[in-house]
Write an enzyme that holds these catalytic residues in place. Sequence first.
Site, PDB file in Angstrom:
ATOM      1  CE1 TYR A  84     -74.832-118.922 -55.140  1.00  0.00           C
ATOM      2  CE2 TYR A  84     -72.558-118.264 -55.537  1.00  0.00           C
ATOM      3  CZ  TYR A  84     -73.904-117.947 -55.447  1.00  0.00           C
ATOM      4  OH  TYR A  84     -74.306-116.657 -55.661  1.00  0.00           O
ATOM      5  CE  LYS A 118     -74.475-117.378 -51.843  1.00  0.00           C
ATOM      6  NZ  LYS A 118     -73.327-116.596 -52.400  1.00  0.00           N
TER       7      LYS A 118
END
Length: 304
Positions: free
Chosen positions: A136, A164
């Site tokens: 992320y 992400k």
Amino acid sequence: MELIWEGVMPAVTTKFTDGDQLDLTSFKKNIRAQLDAGVNGIILGGTLGEASTLTSEEKETLIVKTLEFTKGAVPVIINIGEQSTEGAVAVAQRAEEIGAHGLMLLPPMRYKATDHETTVYFQEIARSTSLPIMIYNNPVDYKIEVTLDMFEILLKESNIKAVKESTRDISNVTRIKNRFGDRLKILCGVDTLALESIVAGADGWVAGLVAAYPAETVAIYELVKAGEIEEALRIYRWFMPLLELDISPQLVQNIKLAEVATGLGTENVRPPRLPLQGEERKRVLTIIEKAMLCRPRLPEYKNL
């Protein structure tokens, strides 16, 4: 189950009863709606899932119950955002033991780690598990950027598969593709940049407002991938005032109000979060109510 890092993967909310216990009945209803809409995975315990307030036992319950509710239809992914490397490794290993299909990793929390420290943190987690991993990358909210040079090192770990992408810089999609090709799958992590990111080549969308509007979210993704940009834009333009509710410190309260409007959740949040009050509550409700009055008719997006 093979985890393919593509498509719409909801970062689902965690449902709570009035007594602040897990509301598994409401949670199951929402998961069923996500599956009916055609999502490609379920992500548990992210920011939207109020992970920082969940106990280890509650996180395990969510994994086990989501596996039960999905019945193998889509992969189940758990977010890891622990305070220490040891704690993160323990969560990763336990998630694999109880059947999770993949992990989403935040950088070290409560400490602005150096590039080297962040890289080693991710490496140690990756080496502790065989589960596929999505990093992320959200320097706006978490103050640590995972640079392309860091990914050059990290991708030596075979189970680090995806990012992400939440830098808010759409051109980063192209930079990643130019450097790594399909070795690093890209999932947009910012609702208000999703269509643009998919057009630029992102492989998927880790979505927030999908919690309340699963069909609209999947329709946009599928239409863009099918080249039906004008039709995707029609829905996206309607969606934008709602999507902007995701880029707020109160995103959980905002999205849970939207879930109430669509019958897919309750307003209950876990303290220190509290339901919206006063003028801000009125503002958010007005956005939701206006959207509900002109909710678009969707094409048959599942067979494009």
